[in-house]
Enzyme design. Structure first.
Site, PDB file in Angstrom:
ATOM      1  N   THR A  87      30.367  47.478  10.656  1.00 50.88           N
ATOM      2  CA  THR A  87      30.871  46.556  11.791  1.00 50.88           C
ATOM      3  C   THR A  87      29.894  46.368  12.911  1.00 50.88           C
ATOM      4  OG1 THR A  87      32.053  48.425  12.929  1.00 50.88           O
ATOM      5  CG2 THR A  87      33.495  47.196  11.123  1.00 50.88           C
ATOM      6  N   GLU A 102      37.110  45.309   8.036  1.00 46.53           N
ATOM      7  CA  GLU A 102      37.955  46.464   7.520  1.00 46.53           C
ATOM      8  C   GLU A 102      38.826  45.707   6.383  1.00 46.53           C
ATOM      9  OE1 GLU A 102      36.940  46.039  10.310  1.00 46.53           O
ATOM     10  OE2 GLU A 102      36.548  47.997  11.406  1.00 46.53           O
ATOM     11  N   LYS A 136      45.562  43.050  32.161  1.00 45.50           N
ATOM     12  CA  LYS A 136      47.088  43.672  32.374  1.00 45.50           C
ATOM     13  C   LYS A 136      47.323  43.500  34.228  1.00 45.50           C
ATOM     14  CE  LYS A 136      47.021  46.907  28.719  1.00 45.50           C
ATOM     15  NZ  LYS A 136      45.757  47.646  28.071  1.00 45.50           N
ATOM     16  N   TRP A 169      51.018  41.405  30.520  1.00 41.22           N
ATOM     17  CA  TRP A 169      49.748  41.067  29.766  1.00 41.22           C
ATOM     18  C   TRP A 169      49.667  39.456  29.878  1.00 41.22           C
ATOM     19  CZ3 TRP A 169      49.557  44.228  24.789  1.00 41.22           C
ATOM     20  CH2 TRP A 169      49.602  45.727  25.144  1.00 41.22           C
TER      21      TRP A 169
HETATM   22  P1  ADP Z   1      33.057  42.797  13.836  1.00 44.82           P
HETATM   23  O1  ADP Z   1      32.049  43.491  12.983  1.00 44.82           O
HETATM   24  O2  ADP Z   1      32.578  42.170  14.953  1.00 44.82           O
HETATM   25  O3  ADP Z   1      34.333  43.671  14.391  1.00 44.82           O
HETATM   26  P2  ADP Z   1      34.936  41.238  12.155  1.00 44.82           P
HETATM   27  O4  ADP Z   1      34.879  40.266  11.696  1.00 44.82           O
HETATM   28  O5  ADP Z   1      35.331  42.547  11.603  1.00 44.82           O
HETATM   29  O6  ADP Z   1      33.573  41.858  13.340  1.00 44.82           O
HETATM   30  O7  ADP Z   1      35.857  41.340  13.654  1.00 44.82           O
HETATM   31  C1  ADP Z   1      37.372  41.419  13.202  1.00 44.82           C
HETATM   32  C2  ADP Z   1      38.106  40.713  14.684  1.00 44.82           C
HETATM   33  O8  ADP Z   1      37.845  39.228  14.818  1.00 44.82           O
HETATM   34  C3  ADP Z   1      39.526  40.699  14.730  1.00 44.82           C
HETATM   35  O9  ADP Z   1      40.116  42.168  14.673  1.00 44.82           O
HETATM   36  C4  ADP Z   1      40.110  39.867  15.558  1.00 44.82           C
HETATM   37  O10 ADP Z   1      40.051  40.529  16.783  1.00 44.82           O
HETATM   38  C5  ADP Z   1      38.919  38.991  15.568  1.00 44.82           C
HETATM   39  N1  ADP Z   1      39.324  37.546  14.962  1.00 44.82           N
HETATM   40  C6  ADP Z   1      38.946  37.206  13.498  1.00 44.82           C
HETATM   41  N2  ADP Z   1      39.568  36.262  13.267  1.00 44.82           N
HETATM   42  C7  ADP Z   1      40.403  35.682  14.495  1.00 44.82           C
HETATM   43  C8  ADP Z   1      41.053  34.601  14.646  1.00 44.82           C
HETATM   44  N3  ADP Z   1      41.088  33.575  13.969  1.00 44.82           N
HETATM   45  N4  ADP Z   1      41.596  34.520  15.954  1.00 44.82           N
HETATM   46  C9  ADP Z   1      41.401  35.447  17.086  1.00 44.82           C
HETATM   47  N5  ADP Z   1      40.812  36.510  16.586  1.00 44.82           N
HETATM   48  C10 ADP Z   1      40.160  36.743  15.410  1.00 44.82           C
END
Ligand code: ADP
Length: 548
Positions: free
Chosen positions: A186, A331, A445, A450
């Site tokens: 990640t 994940e 916040k 929120w």
């Molecule tokens: P990184 O390696 O940058 O963490 P990920 O692809 O695993 O990349 O990122 C996952 C996160 O991306 C999610 O937990 C969420 O916050 C955000 N995310 C993914 N898809 C969406 C979506 N359709 N709308 C909003 N947030 C999203």
């Protein structure tokens, strides 16, 4: 009593066998890094994947060894997916857009034995290779003719020479389906990157779920162009799902600009594509500026960040493309939910239907989700209550590679399987549609309430002069935090703070209205295309709100 069914393990190599046997003449088309278009079939890909497996064994690679790739979407990367995992190795895809220090950290942490590198990334590896502790050979993903003479990397091998002369008759081994198949770190906006280690079983189950009609819904009649990179969460599993269903694959290589993508969409008759919002922003701008239409694309998956409503509308109304809004994370392999309507929605008024389409969608069978409050109590699925989103299922991680980060799971109160906390804040409605309101660290916040940064960004991006918008919370003496809207204007567009606030005032609650608007040249992005809020917070560290 056990059932009397065969216990055939679910293995990635069976996917390419299946594709070669049943869809042998289906094409895989790549825009190559060297330049030009390469085309061949699943039959050819399988032979070359087997040759790669044979070459790896000849180099002394053993099952469980990690093999790194620094590569774009293309046929050689596809062969590595199958060749490495198929012989029992771990295909470790690395994001070339990470900072050099992060790449060095990741290669060393994974203990990569070999590193396969696309031609245009060799200069970067020339600078870094002396810091790689375990890499025995760097392999240039090209042929001798395209390799520059003066590359200064010791023990450099050339992909085509490596597989040349291998018989390509390798019999894939059969092993435990829980065997590790691939690894992806990640991006780690805070702390060191952490490795997510996928298994053959999780990958094949994810591919099944992805193929379902209400997930990605691709078939032997689809032409799939993954813009989403193969170096990040396996291009959302598309190289596996496409082989499973026998879809034609089109790989865009390194050219992800609007013009190059548009050309491939049209020439290869692409029906299905997938990528993050920033890529689609560029494509839409290109098509608008050049008055172009899409003639074959039916579906575009938008995920990785929230799909702005204006983007969903533009695809739908101007281009006849149905947007599939999807959510997931590294994940989760990554698919967690995709937005498709239900039958009853056809009767709903347009406005209500659109409101459902903005949500991140329903989970396919295999992903369980729930939202909880700070004390861990489950919140109602009423589409209103929002809380921390927890997930579990067979393609969701149990923990990071080498135990990094310790035990990340939350035990189930009823003794069921443990839950993975996504770090997202969401609502879930009675029909199962989940909507992300924010990343828990991005939510603003204000006076104990929120404010969703995503909602504000979406509202601002509906303004025709706004190219991209980001909202961060800024310290406020009375309210704790108040929203600051940061805007990148479209080229030549004119808009000021007062007009933007005026525009927003009919779209969000009054107390949500940003306390200020700041214009920037460009909104920064992470290596995976998300708005880089840590950088924005850094950039505006000394900034004081006019209301403070
Ligand atoms: P990184 O390696 O940058 O963490 P990920 O692809 O695993 O990349 O990122 C996952 C996160 O991306 C999610 O937990 C969420 O916050 C955000 N995310 C993914 N898809 C969406 C979506 N359709 N709308 C909003 N947030 C999203």
């Amino acid at each position: 009593m056990f059932g009397l069914m065969q216990d055939r393990p679910l293995l990635i190599q069976q996917l390419i066998d299946h594709a070669a046997q049943n869809h042998g003449d289906t094409e895989i088309v790549s825009r190559t890094v060297e330049g030009g278009i390469h085309r061949y079939t699943y039959t050819d890909a399988r032979v070359r994947a087997k040759k790669m497996a044979e070459a790896l064994l000849a180099l002394g690679i053993e099952p469980g060894d990690r093999i790194g790739t620094l590569a774009w979407n293309g046929y050689r990367h596809f062969e590595l997916y199958y060749g490495i995992s198929g012989m029992g190795g771990v295909c470790h895809t690395i994001n070339p857009r990470l900072f050099p220090e992060q790449i060095v950290y990741i290669v060393n942490h994974a203990e990569d034995q070999l590193l396969f590198v696309d031609l245009n990334l060799l200069p970067m590896v020339e600078k870094l290779h002396s810091q790689f502790k375990t890499v025995r050979h760097v392999v240039a993903m090209t042929d001798r003719a395209h390799l520059p003479k003066d590359v200064e990397i010791p023990n450099l091998l050339v992909y085509e020479e490596l597989i040349e002369g291998q018989p390509g008759t390798y019999e894939w081994p059969v092993f435990d389906e829980r065997t590790a198949s691939s690894l992806c770190y990640t991006s780690g906006t805070t702390g060191n990157p952490k490795g997510v280690l996928y298994s053959h079983r999780s990958t094949v189950l994810h591919a099944y779920a992805a193929a379902l009609p209400d997930t990605l819904g691709i078939s032997a009649r689809s032409v799939v162009l993954p813009v989403v990179p193969m170096f990040h969460v396996n291009a959302w599993g598309l190289p596996y799902t496409a082989a499973m269903v026998g879809a034609k694959l089109v790989f865009p290589g390194v050219a992800l600009d609007g013009a190059s993508l548009y050309e491939l969409f049209e020439k290869e008759k692409v029906s299905f594509t997938a990528g993050v919002p920033t890529v689609w922003l560029a494509l839409l701008q290109y098509m608008q500026a050049n008055k172009l239409k899409l003639s074959t694309v039916k579906y575009a998956v938008i995920g990785g960040s929230a799909a702005p409503p204006a983007m969903i509308e533009a695809f739908d109304k101007e281009y006849g493309v149905e947007v599939l809004h999807a959510w997931g994370m590294s994940e989760m392999s990554p698919l967690g939910s995709v937005n498709h309507p239900k039958a009853k929605h056809a009767e709903w008024p347009e406005k209500d239907r659109f409101a459902v389409r903005l949500k991140q969608g329903r989970p396919p069978y295999g992903v369980e989700m729930k939202i909880v409050d700070d004390a861990g109590n489950e919140l109602p699925r009423d589409g209103k209550a929002f809380g921390d989103l927890l997930v579990r299922g067979p393609w969701i991680t149990n923990g990071y590679f080498k135990g990094e980060g310790g035990n990340v799971l939350r035990p189930d109160r009823h003794g069921g399987g443990d839950w993975f906390p996504t770090g997202d804040v969401a609502t879930i409605d009675p029909d199962g549609y989940m909507q992300i309101t924010d990343r828990s660290k991005d939510v603003i916040k204000s006076g104990g309430e929120w404010i969703s940064s995503i909602d504000l960004e979406n509202a601002a991006m509906a303004h025709p002069a706004v190219a991209e918008a980001a909202v961060i919370g800024v310290a406020h003496p009375k309210w704790d935090e108040r929203p600051l809207l940061i805007v990148q204007k479209k080229p030549d567009a004119a808009i000021d703070k007062a007009a933007l606030i005026e525009f927003l005032s009919t779209r969000v609650a009054k107390w949500w209205l940003p306390d200020d608007v700041q214009f920037v040249e460009a909104i920064p992005h992470t290596a995976t295309g998300k708005i880089l809020k840590t950088r924005l917070r850094e950039d505006f560290k000394a900034y004081k709100l006019p209301t403070a």
